[in-house]
Design a protein around this motif. Structure first.
Motif, PDB file in Angstrom:
ATOM      1  N   ALA A 317       0.859  -1.365   0.388  1.00 23.07           N
ATOM      2  CA  ALA A 317      -0.437   0.265   0.235  1.00 23.07           C
ATOM      3  C   ALA A 317       0.847   0.745  -0.163  1.00 23.07           C
ATOM      4  N   LEU A 318       2.401   1.585   0.764  1.00 19.86           N
ATOM      5  CA  LEU A 318       2.613   2.598   1.084  1.00 19.86           C
ATOM      6  C   LEU A 318       3.309   2.850  -0.832  1.00 19.86           C
ATOM      7  N   ALA A 319       3.972   1.394  -0.291  1.00 21.49           N
ATOM      8  CA  ALA A 319       5.277   1.828  -2.121  1.00 21.49           C
ATOM      9  C   ALA A 319       3.619   2.220  -3.529  1.00 21.49           C
ATOM     10  N   THR A 320       2.830   1.433  -3.184  1.00 25.27           N
ATOM     11  CA  THR A 320       1.925   2.312  -4.801  1.00 25.27           C
ATOM     12  C   THR A 320       0.962   3.189  -4.283  1.00 25.27           C
ATOM     13  N   PHE A 321       1.623   3.941  -2.923  1.00 24.83           N
ATOM     14  CA  PHE A 321       1.236   5.514  -2.700  1.00 24.83           C
ATOM     15  C   PHE A 321       2.204   6.119  -3.277  1.00 24.83           C
ATOM     16  N   GLY A 323       4.455   5.828  -5.350  1.00 20.37           N
ATOM     17  CA  GLY A 323       4.647   5.539  -6.886  1.00 20.37           C
ATOM     18  C   GLY A 323       3.615   6.393  -7.069  1.00 20.37           C
ATOM     19  N   ALA A 324       1.910   6.454  -6.604  1.00 17.59           N
ATOM     20  CA  ALA A 324       1.368   7.345  -7.373  1.00 17.59           C
ATOM     21  C   ALA A 324       2.070   8.814  -6.918  1.00 17.59           C
ATOM     22  N   SER A 377       8.820   3.692  -5.964  1.00 20.00           N
ATOM     23  CA  SER A 377       8.776   5.005  -6.718  1.00 20.00           C
ATOM     24  C   SER A 377       9.247   5.411  -7.117  1.00 20.00           C
ATOM     25  N   SER A 378      10.780   5.299  -7.944  1.00 24.80           N
ATOM     26  CA  SER A 378      11.178   6.304  -8.145  1.00 24.80           C
ATOM     27  C   SER A 378      11.174   5.270  -9.805  1.00 24.80           C
ATOM     28  N   TYR A 379      10.671   4.576  -9.657  1.00 27.99           N
ATOM     29  CA  TYR A 379      10.669   3.280 -11.227  1.00 27.99           C
ATOM     30  C   TYR A 379       9.029   3.858 -11.477  1.00 27.99           C
ATOM     31  N   MET A 380       8.084   4.511 -10.821  1.00 24.19           N
ATOM     32  CA  MET A 380       7.008   4.957 -10.922  1.00 24.19           C
ATOM     33  C   MET A 380       7.078   6.545 -11.698  1.00 24.19           C
ATOM     34  N   LEU A 381       8.419   7.012 -10.852  1.00 24.96           N
ATOM     35  CA  LEU A 381       8.988   8.333 -11.109  1.00 24.96           C
ATOM     36  C   LEU A 381       9.125   8.530 -12.774  1.00 24.96           C
TER      37      LEU A 381
END
Length: 491
Positions: A317-321, A323-324, A377-381
């Motif tokens: 959940a934290l990783a998804t948040f 990433g968003a 987070s880095s990848y989603m950015l």
């Protein structure tokens, strides 16, 4: 009068609501963060080694085998049947998770989950065939946001049910099965599109059709960039009126579409800017999918779920948040991506590499969790920036085509990686050593793009110096100097 005659199913609101409901319930699966503990626990009693080397690789292989056929069929059958197929594949996957026993059942399960992944293209492409272009951005945002919300809610719910409610992993899978069954029901209510992007184009309805060679770009390309596919001419744009391929027979239409795809790809990838961003996209997505596929096994290796309190749901959940949040930040930051984009790719790829190496070397599960948060987070950015950089000057049709090919290339790379590193036919490495390989893999990506960025920045400075020198020598010709200066950041 026209408003009264238009049924709800033909407005953009009705299909968007149904599609969002499908997306929400298909992603509302609280069992996903705890799949590995469930398979390795008393319910299925499969060893971590078997899960790593004989179960999870089937997803990669089936995804690769199905992606291109599904991509072609999706447009030909106009999306809805493929969305229904995805719903059926979801249901079969979770039926096997709940009731299936033994290695073979789990391998069949992974095949159907590969079908789920391959058919995902229909979910995002469907909306472009049933809404008008002015609603594309808004509706796309709704469809993507609802899946993100559903996954976050499911992860939080799963953690609460496991930690506070002491609910078994089996019952989490029962909840997930009920959710995907609801998603399948919603897919049946989707209106059937009358057109598609390639095989069922209806130029006579709606706005007049654009010449095929000109709709490869968006109406308002970025001001500081040259068109990515400048000069692109599609096959159908070169045909004479008396050419037999203009006869709208099914075989000729199919041939025209395939030749058009080939010429569009050739024209688009001739742009160095699009080519290198696509290259990063494919290699990084391959690594990201590989990490996502095996990270729960690493967590179970560091802190066995049978003897430790685990927080996979909270971390997901934290990783998804995160990433968003990173994706949202990417849309707000004003950067000259032409000049500094590949430097950003190098820096954040290095951050990905560092986080994966941390996950390998640490013996503390919390350090492993932290590494995953940084990695995702880095990848989603970066993937958000890359998606924009690739798609900014492409029409919807070329956008879908380029990302389909990029995904296929990523899957080829991931398959090679799986065979070489994971599968028993290759090295068959333990999961901890695998993450050392993945960290090294992202280090190589970072090194390549660091060298590219140094070259780009150095070339820009040299060009700037030449422009300044020209200005000094020709002080009475300001227009030329300004024109030259403006081309410094256009690569």
């Amino acid at each position: 009068m026209n408003c009264c005659q238009t049924s709800p199913s033909h407005s953009w609101v009705f299909p968007t609501v149904i599609l969002c409901c499908f997306g929400f319930f298909s992603m509302m699966k609280p069992s996903e963060p705890f799949v590995v503990p469930y398979l390795a626990g008393p319910d299925k009693n499969i060893s971590l080694s078997t899960i790593t080397k004989e179960v999870f690789p089937i997803w990669t292989y089936s995804y690769l085998a199905l992606l291109l056929p599904v991509f072609i069929v999706t447009d030909y059958v106009r999306y809805k049947p493929v969305i229904i197929l995805q719903g059926i594949s979801f249901v079969v996957t979770w039926l096997l998770l709940v009731f299936g026993q033994g290695l073979r059942a789990m391998q069949v399960l992974e095949f159907f989950y590969g079908m789920v992944s391959a058919t995902e293209v229909a979910y995002y492409a469907y909306i472009y065939s049933v809404v008008s272009p002015e609603h594309y951005q808004k509706v796309s945002g709704y469809c993507r946001s609802v899946t993100l919300v559903a996954y976050t809610v499911a992860s939080v719910l799963a953690q609460l049910l496991v930690s506070l409610g002491s609910l078994s992993y089996f019952h989490l899978n029962v909840i997930s099965l009920a959710s995907v069954c609801v998603a399948l029901l919603f897919s049946l209510f989707l209106p059937m599109p009358e057109k598609s992007m390639f095989f069922h184009v209806q130029p006579g309805k709606g706005a007049p059709p654009k010449p095929p060679g000109k709709d490869a770009f968006s109406k308002e390309p970025q001001k500081d960039r040259k068109p990515v596919c400048k000069g692109l001419v599609t096959f159908s744009g070169n045909l004479g009126d008396d050419d037999p391929l203009n006869d709208p027979k099914p075989g000729n239409v199919t041939l025209r579409v395939f030749v058009q795809w080939f010429q569009d790809l050739k024209g688009c990838y001739s742009s160095k800017h699009l080519f290198y961003w696509s290259l990063w996209w494919a290699f990084s997505t391959a690594g990201f999918n590989q990490v996502l596929n095996y990270v729960q096994i690493l967590w179970d290796y560091k802190a066995p779920s049978q003897s430790s309190a685990i927080y996979n749901g909270a971390v997901e959940a934290l990783a998804t948040f995160g990433g968003a949040l990173a994706a949202f930040t990417a849309g707000c930051v004003k950067v000259n991506w032409n000049l500094l984009g590949e430097l950003a790719l190098a820096i954040f790829s290095a951050a990905d590499a560092g986080s994966l190496l941390l996950m390998h070397y640490t013996t503390n599960i919390w350090g492993c969790y932290a590494g995953f948060l940084i990695f995702k987070s880095s990848y989603m950015l970066l993937i958000t920036i890359a998606a924009f950089q690739i798609a900014v000057n492409l029409s919807v049709e070329r956008y879908a085509l380029i990302f389909g090919i990029n995904t296929f290339v990523a899957l080829v790379i991931q398959t090679v990686m799986t065979i070489a590193v994971v599968d028993n036919q290759g090295l068959g490495l333990p999961v901890s050593i695998q993450f050392l390989i993945y960290g090294s893999y992202f280090s190589v990506i970072a090194g390549i793009f660091l060298m590219r960025s140094i070259y780009i920045i150095y070339s820009a400075k040299c060009r700037q110096g030449r422009c300044n020198s020209t200005t000094d020598q020709n002080p009475h010709d300001p227009e030329d100097s300004i024109s030259d200066t403006n081309t410094v950041t256009q690569f």
